[in-house]
Design a protein around this motif. Structure first.
Motif, PDB file in Angstrom:
ATOM      1  N   UNK A 162       0.845  -1.193   0.000  1.00 36.66           N
ATOM      2  CA  UNK A 162       0.000   0.000   0.000  1.00 36.66           C
ATOM      3  C   UNK A 162       0.879   1.242   0.000  1.00 36.66           C
ATOM      4  N   UNK A 163       0.917   1.947  -1.108  1.00 37.30           N
ATOM      5  CA  UNK A 163       1.664   3.208  -1.168  1.00 37.30           C
ATOM      6  C   UNK A 163       0.853   4.262  -0.446  1.00 37.30           C
ATOM      7  N   UNK A 164       1.334   4.676   0.709  1.00 42.60           N
ATOM      8  CA  UNK A 164       0.631   5.656   1.529  1.00 42.60           C
ATOM      9  C   UNK A 164       1.182   7.061   1.267  1.00 42.60           C
ATOM     10  N   UNK A 165       0.476   8.057   1.767  1.00 44.27           N
ATOM     11  CA  UNK A 165       0.867   9.469   1.693  1.00 44.27           C
ATOM     12  C   UNK A 165       0.848  10.005   0.258  1.00 44.27           C
ATOM     13  N   UNK A 166      -0.072   9.505  -0.564  1.00 48.49           N
ATOM     14  CA  UNK A 166      -0.101   9.996  -1.940  1.00 48.49           C
ATOM     15  C   UNK A 166      -0.533  11.460  -2.016  1.00 48.49           C
ATOM     16  N   UNK A 167      -1.153  11.958  -0.949  1.00 50.90           N
ATOM     17  CA  UNK A 167      -1.526  13.380  -0.916  1.00 50.90           C
ATOM     18  C   UNK A 167      -0.296  14.276  -0.833  1.00 50.90           C
ATOM     19  N   UNK A 168       0.849  13.715  -0.439  1.00 54.95           N
ATOM     20  CA  UNK A 168       2.082  14.493  -0.306  1.00 54.95           C
ATOM     21  C   UNK A 168       2.958  14.411  -1.553  1.00 54.95           C
ATOM     22  N   UNK A 169       2.530  13.644  -2.561  1.00 58.34           N
ATOM     23  CA  UNK A 169       3.355  13.376  -3.733  1.00 58.34           C
ATOM     24  C   UNK A 169       2.700  13.883  -5.006  1.00 58.34           C
ATOM     25  N   UNK A 195      -3.902   7.764   4.034  1.00 59.87           N
ATOM     26  CA  UNK A 195      -4.594   7.511   5.296  1.00 59.87           C
ATOM     27  C   UNK A 195      -5.044   8.815   5.934  1.00 59.87           C
ATOM     28  N   UNK A 196      -4.324   9.891   5.638  1.00 56.39           N
ATOM     29  CA  UNK A 196      -4.649  11.194   6.224  1.00 56.39           C
ATOM     30  C   UNK A 196      -5.948  11.764   5.664  1.00 56.39           C
ATOM     31  N   UNK A 197      -6.097  11.736   4.330  1.00 59.36           N
ATOM     32  CA  UNK A 197      -7.277  12.348   3.700  1.00 59.36           C
ATOM     33  C   UNK A 197      -8.380  11.344   3.401  1.00 59.36           C
ATOM     34  N   UNK A 198      -8.048  10.065   3.326  1.00 59.02           N
ATOM     35  CA  UNK A 198      -9.027   9.048   2.965  1.00 59.02           C
ATOM     36  C   UNK A 198      -9.045   8.705   1.485  1.00 59.02           C
ATOM     37  N   UNK A 199      -8.269   9.407   0.686  1.00 52.84           N
ATOM     38  CA  UNK A 199      -8.239   9.134  -0.749  1.00 52.84           C
ATOM     39  C   UNK A 199      -7.783   7.702  -1.005  1.00 52.84           C
ATOM     40  N   UNK A 200      -8.560   6.957  -1.772  1.00 49.32           N
ATOM     41  CA  UNK A 200      -8.222   5.580  -2.109  1.00 49.32           C
ATOM     42  C   UNK A 200      -8.422   4.579  -0.993  1.00 49.32           C
ATOM     43  N   UNK A 205     -10.041  -1.213   2.482  1.00 53.13           N
ATOM     44  CA  UNK A 205     -11.143  -1.857   3.208  1.00 53.13           C
ATOM     45  C   UNK A 205     -11.636  -3.080   2.445  1.00 53.13           C
ATOM     46  N   UNK A 206     -11.754  -2.939   1.124  1.00 53.78           N
ATOM     47  CA  UNK A 206     -12.200  -4.076   0.306  1.00 53.78           C
ATOM     48  C   UNK A 206     -11.204  -5.229   0.380  1.00 53.78           C
ATOM     49  N   UNK A 207      -9.918  -4.909   0.348  1.00 58.82           N
ATOM     50  CA  UNK A 207      -8.898  -5.953   0.466  1.00 58.82           C
ATOM     51  C   UNK A 207      -9.035  -6.694   1.787  1.00 58.82           C
ATOM     52  N   UNK A 208      -9.179  -5.950   2.870  1.00 55.57           N
ATOM     53  CA  UNK A 208      -9.210  -6.555   4.198  1.00 55.57           C
ATOM     54  C   UNK A 208     -10.484  -7.356   4.446  1.00 55.57           C
TER      55      UNK A 208
END
Length: 367
Positions: A162-169, A195-200, A205-208
């Motif tokens: 899971x590539x996180x923090x995409x809002x920062x990139x 995880x911060x903004x909820x994007x994606x 959730x679907x994976x889990x």
């Protein structure tokens, strides 16, 4: 008895596991499920535990070693949550320098406690600030090859990366990361989220929610390299009582502590894996953190409060000698408090290098 859903979220120090778990907890609660959280650290006074409790979640903590080495404690803490909270879902956050969790946690849970636990797929969060440099094999990744070995092994055992923090990139950087991950770990699903903004986030959730042939990647791992990589990190947890004659801005103080620690450690050429500080006063709390020496401190959970006193907990994970790290934290926290007319009284201070992992169980073949 209905089996308890066990969800563990892996990832390196500063990958965003705590923020992810908090958002997951809210997602499960919004659909009527009860949750319990278990955190994990090498020492007491964990910022994450205090932060999650301050947000209203039921949390138990396994301290003193990784889940793999305190497996029975993990099962015991889950039992305590079952008695007190009757959760439908357990969310577990392992130590950020720990790997080999499929062989030492997922497989034992399935084999020994299969009637109690329904284990979800095991995702690992990818930390861009260090991960991009590690996957590019850059010399200036900030960590030695032995510490980078742990980072890579964490990804190798994941059911999904899971590539996180995409809002920062920038989008181009996200695409580059996804390409590098797909090339290095062919066939492993790659998710992108913030995880911060909820994007994606719905993809995670679907994976889990899936059931199937997950949690079966037993690593070929060299425990000597693993242990030496962990031991290169200095680990510090401290609790400080801050008092002042006049109310002070709690958020500014927390940001200053993290920022000045980054600068002081940077001047000594010491790479930060993660810095966190939480300030607690009555019902008010704030959290500041830093995920690498090259990034800016962030006020991840603002308190918006002016307070005359606060309990401040500082966690530092740095490629540094623990004694040096302790001296720097004492000096910086004291100076920041004095600059606001305050006084810092250190209540607890633990600094160490993680010991060699000694798993309670380790499965050589997936069951």
């Amino acid at each position: 008895m209905k089996r308890l859903r066990f969800v563990m979220i892996g990832g390196f120090l500063g990958a965003g596991k705590t923020t992810t778990i908090a958002r997951l907890a809210r997602a499960y609660m919004s659909r009527g499920q009860r949750v319990g959280l278990v955190t994990n650290d090498q020492a007491q006074d964990l910022v994450d535990t205090n932060s999650l409790r301050a947000q209203g979640f039921p949390v138990e903590e396994v301290a003193g070693a990784c889940f793999c080495c305190r497996f029975n404690d993990l099962v015991g803490k889950v039992s305590e949550l079952q008695t007190a909270e009757r959760p439908d879902v357990i969310l577990a956050e392992p130590v950020g320098s720990c790997t080999d969790l499929v062989a030492t946690v997922v497989q034992p849970l399935r084999d020994l406690y299969g009637e109690r636990f329904q284990v979800a797929p095991y995702p690992v969060l990818f930390k861009p600030s260090h991960g991009l440099r590690i996957l590019r094999n850059e010399a200036g990744s900030g960590f030695s090859p032995k510490a980078a070995y742990i980072f890579r092994k964490q990804l190798e055992e994941a059911d999904a990366i899971v590539i996180n923090r995409i809002d920062e990139l920038q989008p181009a950087a996200v695409n580059e990361l996804a390409g590098l991950v797909a090339k290095e770990y062919a066939g492993v699903p790659v998710l992108r989220l913030s995880a911060k903004t909820g994007q994606g986030f719905e993809g995670l959730v679907e994976l889990l929610d899936q059931d199937g042939n997950f949690g079966r990647k037993i690593l070929d791992i060299d425990y000597d390299i693993y242990a030496e990589g962990e031991a290169e990190l200095g680990w510090l947890n401290s609790s400080v009582q801050v008092t002042a004659a006049q109310p002070f801005d709690l958020d500014t103080l927390l940001l200053d502590v993290v920022s000045q620690l980054r600068d002081a450690l940077g001047r000594q050429g010491l790479e930060v894996a993660h810095l966190k500080a939480i300030g607690l006063h009555d019902l008010s709390f704030g959290v500041a953190n830093l995920v690498s020496s090259a990034t800016e401190p962030e006020l991840s959970l603002p308190s918006h409060g002016r307070v005359p006193e606060a309990e401040v907990i500082v966690n530092a994970r740095v490629a540094a000698d623990p004694a040096l790290l302790e001296a720097q934290v004492r000096e910086t926290v004291t100076a920041v408090c004095q600059s606001r007319g305050g006084k810092a009284e250190f209540r607890t201070m633990q600094s160490l290098r993680p010991g060699r992992p000694m798993p309670t169980h380790r499965y050589a073949v997936a069951k």
